[in-house]
Design a protein around this motif. Structure first.
Motif, PDB file in Angstrom:
ATOM      1  N   GLN A  46       1.051  -1.186   0.050  1.00 43.05           N
ATOM      2  CA  GLN A  46       0.012  -0.067   0.056  1.00 43.05           C
ATOM      3  C   GLN A  46       0.940   1.531   0.058  1.00 43.05           C
ATOM      4  OE1 GLN A  46      -2.865  -0.147   3.163  1.00 43.05           O
ATOM      5  NE2 GLN A  46      -3.257  -2.260   3.032  1.00 43.05           N
ATOM      6  N   GLY A  47       2.257   1.063   0.095  1.00 41.00           N
ATOM      7  CA  GLY A  47       3.073   2.194  -0.068  1.00 41.00           C
ATOM      8  C   GLY A  47       3.893   2.460   1.465  1.00 41.00           C
ATOM      9  N   ALA A  48       4.876   3.052   1.447  1.00 39.61           N
ATOM     10  CA  ALA A  48       5.782   3.205   2.452  1.00 39.61           C
ATOM     11  C   ALA A  48       5.008   3.806   3.708  1.00 39.61           C
ATOM     12  CB  ALA A  48       6.920   3.910   2.309  1.00 39.61           C
ATOM     13  N   GLY A  49       4.500   4.889   3.215  1.00 37.28           N
ATOM     14  CA  GLY A  49       3.610   5.753   4.241  1.00 37.28           C
ATOM     15  C   GLY A  49       2.310   4.969   4.852  1.00 37.28           C
ATOM     16  N   SER A  50       1.558   4.138   4.208  1.00 38.67           N
ATOM     17  CA  SER A  50       0.640   3.252   4.725  1.00 38.67           C
ATOM     18  C   SER A  50       1.206   2.265   5.572  1.00 38.67           C
ATOM     19  CB  SER A  50      -0.117   2.599   3.749  1.00 38.67           C
ATOM     20  OG  SER A  50      -0.862   3.723   3.125  1.00 38.67           O
ATOM     21  N   ALA A  51       2.448   1.679   5.201  1.00 33.49           N
ATOM     22  CA  ALA A  51       3.065   0.684   6.121  1.00 33.49           C
ATOM     23  C   ALA A  51       3.678   1.412   7.266  1.00 33.49           C
ATOM     24  CB  ALA A  51       4.340   0.080   5.430  1.00 33.49           C
ATOM     25  N   ALA A  52       3.931   2.351   7.394  1.00 27.86           N
ATOM     26  CA  ALA A  52       4.643   3.013   8.554  1.00 27.86           C
ATOM     27  C   ALA A  52       3.262   3.280   9.668  1.00 27.86           C
ATOM     28  CB  ALA A  52       5.237   4.345   8.205  1.00 27.86           C
ATOM     29  N   ARG A  53       2.486   3.986   8.783  1.00 29.62           N
ATOM     30  CA  ARG A  53       1.109   4.312   9.811  1.00 29.62           C
ATOM     31  C   ARG A  53       0.464   3.042  10.400  1.00 29.62           C
ATOM     32  NH1 ARG A  53      -1.291   5.633   5.529  1.00 29.62           N
ATOM     33  NH2 ARG A  53      -3.281   4.723   6.233  1.00 29.62           N
ATOM     34  N   LEU A  54       0.531   1.923   9.581  1.00 28.75           N
ATOM     35  CA  LEU A  54       0.044   0.711   9.915  1.00 28.75           C
ATOM     36  C   LEU A  54       0.747  -0.198  10.991  1.00 28.75           C
ATOM     37  CD1 LEU A  54      -1.626  -0.438   6.699  1.00 28.75           C
ATOM     38  CD2 LEU A  54      -2.836  -0.061   8.662  1.00 28.75           C
ATOM     39  N   ALA A  55       2.024   0.130  10.873  1.00 23.03           N
ATOM     40  CA  ALA A  55       2.979  -0.346  11.988  1.00 23.03           C
ATOM     41  C   ALA A  55       2.692   0.104  13.455  1.00 23.03           C
ATOM     42  CB  ALA A  55       4.479  -0.148  11.631  1.00 23.03           C
ATOM     43  N   LEU A  56       2.650   1.532  13.304  1.00 23.71           N
ATOM     44  CA  LEU A  56       2.070   2.252  14.596  1.00 23.71           C
ATOM     45  C   LEU A  56       0.843   1.951  15.070  1.00 23.71           C
ATOM     46  CD1 LEU A  56       3.299   5.988  13.527  1.00 23.71           C
ATOM     47  CD2 LEU A  56       4.399   4.562  15.090  1.00 23.71           C
ATOM     48  N   TYR A  57      -0.186   1.496  14.330  1.00 23.89           N
ATOM     49  CA  TYR A  57      -1.292   0.900  14.812  1.00 23.89           C
ATOM     50  C   TYR A  57      -1.145  -0.384  15.462  1.00 23.89           C
ATOM     51  CZ  TYR A  57      -3.351   4.728  11.576  1.00 23.89           C
ATOM     52  OH  TYR A  57      -3.598   5.696  10.837  1.00 23.89           O
ATOM     53  N   GLY A  58      -0.303  -1.091  14.719  1.00 21.12           N
ATOM     54  CA  GLY A  58      -0.036  -2.377  15.238  1.00 21.12           C
ATOM     55  C   GLY A  58       0.516  -2.312  16.501  1.00 21.12           C
ATOM     56  N   LEU A  59       1.508  -1.414  16.808  1.00 19.28           N
ATOM     57  CA  LEU A  59       1.937  -0.963  18.153  1.00 19.28           C
ATOM     58  C   LEU A  59       0.944  -0.637  19.241  1.00 19.28           C
ATOM     59  CD1 LEU A  59       4.980   1.502  17.577  1.00 19.28           C
ATOM     60  CD2 LEU A  59       5.277  -0.997  18.522  1.00 19.28           C
ATOM     61  N   GLY A  60      -0.139  -0.114  18.852  1.00 21.56           N
ATOM     62  CA  GLY A  60      -1.325   0.327  19.701  1.00 21.56           C
ATOM     63  C   GLY A  60      -1.935  -0.899  19.927  1.00 21.56           C
ATOM     64  N   LEU A  61      -2.441  -1.861  19.004  1.00 31.37           N
ATOM     65  CA  LEU A  61      -3.269  -3.129  18.998  1.00 31.37           C
ATOM     66  C   LEU A  61      -2.382  -3.808  19.907  1.00 31.37           C
ATOM     67  CD1 LEU A  61      -4.723  -2.827  15.477  1.00 31.37           C
ATOM     68  CD2 LEU A  61      -5.990  -2.681  17.512  1.00 31.37           C
ATOM     69  N   GLY A  62      -1.110  -4.040  19.704  1.00 24.96           N
ATOM     70  CA  GLY A  62      -0.327  -4.925  20.486  1.00 24.96           C
ATOM     71  C   GLY A  62      -0.291  -4.838  21.988  1.00 24.96           C
ATOM     72  N   ALA A  63      -0.314  -3.512  22.285  1.00 30.97           N
ATOM     73  CA  ALA A  63      -0.191  -3.007  23.598  1.00 30.97           C
ATOM     74  C   ALA A  63      -1.715  -3.045  24.120  1.00 30.97           C
ATOM     75  CB  ALA A  63      -0.027  -1.504  23.951  1.00 30.97           C
ATOM     76  N   LEU A  64      -2.890  -2.915  23.440  1.00 28.62           N
ATOM     77  CA  LEU A  64      -3.963  -3.235  23.844  1.00 28.62           C
ATOM     78  C   LEU A  64      -4.338  -4.725  24.144  1.00 28.62           C
ATOM     79  CD1 LEU A  64      -7.090  -2.233  24.327  1.00 28.62           C
ATOM     80  CD2 LEU A  64      -7.471  -2.627  21.721  1.00 28.62           C
ATOM     81  N   ALA A  65      -3.583  -5.452  23.444  1.00 29.77           N
ATOM     82  CA  ALA A  65      -3.980  -6.804  23.477  1.00 29.77           C
ATOM     83  C   ALA A  65      -3.262  -7.538  24.890  1.00 29.77           C
ATOM     84  CB  ALA A  65      -3.170  -7.741  22.455  1.00 29.77           C
ATOM     85  N   VAL A  66      -1.959  -6.796  25.131  1.00 30.66           N
ATOM     86  CA  VAL A  66      -1.238  -7.222  26.325  1.00 30.66           C
ATOM     87  C   VAL A  66      -2.235  -6.623  27.579  1.00 30.66           C
ATOM     88  CG1 VAL A  66       0.815  -6.638  27.825  1.00 30.66           C
ATOM     89  CG2 VAL A  66       1.016  -7.317  25.335  1.00 30.66           C
ATOM     90  N   TRP A  67      -2.702  -5.450  27.385  1.00 31.62           N
ATOM     91  CA  TRP A  67      -3.310  -4.810  28.780  1.00 31.62           C
ATOM     92  C   TRP A  67      -4.679  -5.475  28.773  1.00 31.62           C
ATOM     93  CZ3 TRP A  67      -7.678  -1.011  28.157  1.00 31.62           C
ATOM     94  CH2 TRP A  67      -8.065  -0.789  29.472  1.00 31.62           C
ATOM     95  N   ARG A  68      -5.389  -5.917  27.832  1.00 30.50           N
ATOM     96  CA  ARG A  68      -6.740  -6.549  28.055  1.00 30.50           C
ATOM     97  C   ARG A  68      -6.586  -8.190  28.226  1.00 30.50           C
ATOM     98  NH1 ARG A  68     -11.043  -4.531  29.688  1.00 30.50           N
ATOM     99  NH2 ARG A  68     -12.389  -5.580  28.429  1.00 30.50           N
TER     100      ARG A  68
END
Length: 164
Positions: free
Chosen positions: A120-142
């Motif tokens: 999807q492009g480098a910008g999308s990949a970077a954004r989605l990696a950041l979303y992955g960080l948030g979703l990963g932290a949410l998974a650990v917290w919950r």
């Protein structure tokens, strides 16, 4: 994959704590919606700062007809569920066991998540990696992937149906 070499499915352990009471279900849905709102706010800021991101490849797959919108919803639900199970359930759990550092596991699965979306492009990949960080932290917290599944699936649905 969940059943190979196991007498029962490992899906329950990959999913984490489920909706065993109404309060947990409401909390996961509220967290999923809050996550989507955070993603939308981040995207507005990102696009104001860096400009629009939608390339021809992304625009070409957006739904136009009613049948395409229905298919988009079905695929979005499936992708939201499957990617959360694979990245936050399986990979993050395995990487945490391998590295013995949960924060590193969150970062590694997020990097892999972003890389998987590099088409999807480098910008999308970077954004989605950041979303992955948030979703990963949410998974650990919950200690569950359910709120992340709600957030991920709704984000995917909205990206196609609420697109201008």
């Amino acid at each position: 994959v969940c059943r190979i070499g196991r007498p029962r499915s490992a899906l329950r352990s990959l999913l984490g704590e489920g909706w065993n009471r109404l309060g947990r279900a409401c909390a996961d849905i509220a967290l999923g919606i809050a996550g989507w709102l955070l993603i939308k706010a981040f995207e507005v800021a990102w696009f104001r700062l860096l400009g629009p991101h939608s390339g021809a490849a992304v625009m070409a797959i957006l739904p136009h007809s009613t049948a395409e919108r229905i298919a988009w919803i079905v695929v979005s639900l499936s992708v939201g569920f499957c990617e959360e199970i694979v990245y936050r359930g399986y990979l993050q759990t395995q990487l945490a066991a391998f590295t013995r550092r949960p924060a590193l596991a969150i970062a590694l699965q997020a990097a892999l998540f972003g890389y998987a979306h590099a088409d999807q492009g480098a910008g999308s990949a970077a954004r989605l990696a950041l979303y992955g960080l948030g979703l990963g932290a949410l998974a650990v917290w919950r200690q569950s992937r359910v709120a992340g599944i709600v957030c991920h699936a709704w984000t995917n649905i909205a990206s196609g149906l609420l697109r201008r």
